[in-house]
Design a protein around this motif. Structure first.
Motif, short mmCIF file in Angstrom:
data_model
loop_
_atom_site.label_atom_id
_atom_site.label_comp_id
_atom_site.label_asym_id
_atom_site.label_seq_id
_atom_site.Cartn_x
_atom_site.Cartn_y
_atom_site.Cartn_z
N GLN A 71 35.68 39.97 48.29
CA GLN A 71 35.42 38.65 47.73
C GLN A 71 33.95 38.48 47.38
O GLN A 71 33.64 37.84 46.37
CB GLN A 71 35.85 37.58 48.72
CG GLN A 71 37.35 37.48 48.85
CD GLN A 71 37.75 36.42 49.86
OE1 GLN A 71 36.99 36.12 50.77
NE2 GLN A 71 38.94 35.89 49.70
N ASN A 72 33.04 39.02 48.17
CA ASN A 72 31.62 38.93 47.85
C ASN A 72 31.31 39.66 46.55
O ASN A 72 30.48 39.21 45.77
CB ASN A 72 30.78 39.52 48.98
CG ASN A 72 30.73 38.62 50.19
OD1 ASN A 72 31.03 37.43 50.08
ND2 ASN A 72 30.39 39.18 51.32
N ARG A 73 31.96 40.77 46.34
CA ARG A 73 31.71 41.53 45.11
C ARG A 73 32.19 40.75 43.88
O ARG A 73 31.55 40.78 42.84
CB ARG A 73 32.38 42.88 45.16
CG ARG A 73 31.77 43.77 46.21
CD ARG A 73 32.23 45.19 46.07
NE ARG A 73 31.82 45.99 47.19
CZ ARG A 73 30.62 46.55 47.32
NH1 ARG A 73 29.74 46.38 46.39
NH2 ARG A 73 30.33 47.27 48.37
N PHE A 74 33.32 40.07 43.99
CA PHE A 74 33.82 39.32 42.85
C PHE A 74 33.02 38.05 42.58
O PHE A 74 33.08 37.50 41.49
CB PHE A 74 35.30 38.98 43.03
CG PHE A 74 36.19 40.18 42.90
CD1 PHE A 74 36.06 41.05 41.84
CD2 PHE A 74 37.17 40.43 43.84
CE1 PHE A 74 36.88 42.16 41.72
CE2 PHE A 74 38.00 41.53 43.72
CZ PHE A 74 37.85 42.40 42.67
N LYS A 75 32.26 37.58 43.54
CA LYS A 75 31.41 36.41 43.36
C LYS A 75 30.02 36.78 42.84
O LYS A 75 29.22 35.91 42.53
CB LYS A 75 31.25 35.66 44.68
CG LYS A 75 32.50 34.99 45.15
CD LYS A 75 32.28 34.29 46.47
CE LYS A 75 33.55 33.67 46.99
NZ LYS A 75 33.34 33.05 48.31
N SER A 76 29.74 38.05 42.73
CA SER A 76 28.43 38.53 42.34
C SER A 76 28.21 38.37 40.83
O SER A 76 29.01 38.85 40.03
CB SER A 76 28.28 40.00 42.72
OG SER A 76 27.11 40.54 42.20
N TRP A 77 27.12 37.73 40.45
CA TRP A 77 26.80 37.56 39.03
C TRP A 77 26.45 38.90 38.41
O TRP A 77 26.70 39.14 37.23
CB TRP A 77 25.67 36.56 38.84
CG TRP A 77 24.39 36.97 39.52
CD1 TRP A 77 24.00 36.64 40.78
CD2 TRP A 77 23.36 37.79 38.99
NE1 TRP A 77 22.79 37.22 41.06
CE2 TRP A 77 22.36 37.92 39.98
CE3 TRP A 77 23.17 38.43 37.76
CZ2 TRP A 77 21.21 38.67 39.79
CZ3 TRP A 77 22.02 39.17 37.57
CH2 TRP A 77 21.05 39.28 38.58
N ALA A 78 25.89 39.81 39.19
CA ALA A 78 25.51 41.13 38.66
C ALA A 78 26.75 41.95 38.30
O ALA A 78 26.74 42.69 37.32
CB ALA A 78 24.66 41.87 39.67
N LEU A 79 27.81 41.81 39.08
CA LEU A 79 29.04 42.52 38.76
C LEU A 79 29.60 42.04 37.43
O LEU A 79 29.96 42.84 36.57
CB LEU A 79 30.08 42.32 39.86
CG LEU A 79 31.48 42.82 39.51
CD1 LEU A 79 31.53 44.33 39.64
CD2 LEU A 79 32.52 42.16 40.35
N TRP A 80 29.67 40.74 37.24
CA TRP A 80 30.23 40.19 36.01
C TRP A 80 29.33 40.48 34.81
O TRP A 80 29.82 40.68 33.69
CB TRP A 80 30.52 38.71 36.16
CG TRP A 80 31.62 38.50 37.15
CD1 TRP A 80 31.52 37.93 38.39
CD2 TRP A 80 32.98 38.93 37.02
NE1 TRP A 80 32.74 37.97 39.02
CE2 TRP A 80 33.65 38.57 38.22
CE3 TRP A 80 33.70 39.57 36.03
CZ2 TRP A 80 35.00 38.85 38.42
CZ3 TRP A 80 35.05 39.84 36.24
CH2 TRP A 80 35.68 39.48 37.42
N LEU A 81 28.03 40.51 35.03
CA LEU A 81 27.11 40.89 33.96
C LEU A 81 27.34 42.35 33.56
O LEU A 81 27.37 42.68 32.36
CB LEU A 81 25.66 40.69 34.42
CG LEU A 81 24.58 41.07 33.43
CD1 LEU A 81 24.62 40.14 32.22
CD2 LEU A 81 23.22 40.99 34.10
#
Length: 61
Positions: free
Chosen positions: A3-13
């Motif tokens: 869940q922390n990974r999916f909330k990361s703005w860097a992942l979505w960027l």
């Protein structure tokens, strides 16, 4: 932890950058030479940043 990974703005960027890079390369989108050169450098850097980012630590990138 997932869940922390999916909330990361860097992942979505990184995901967005990868999608734009793939669309630009495989669909041969016609853009100006200056913008094309900038995107060829910037998009892979953003993808790499998303890969090396640690979303479980709030203090560091």
């Amino acid at each position: 932890m997932t869940q922390n990974r999916f909330k990361s703005w860097a992942l979505w960027l990184a995901v967005a950058s990868l999608v734009v890079f793939c669309v630009k390369e495989f669909l041969k989108v016609d853009i100006s030479e200056t913008v094309n050169g900038l995107l060829n450098v910037l998009l892979p850097v953003l993808v790499a940043f998303g890969i090396v980012n640690n979303p479980t630590s709030a203090n560091t990138l």
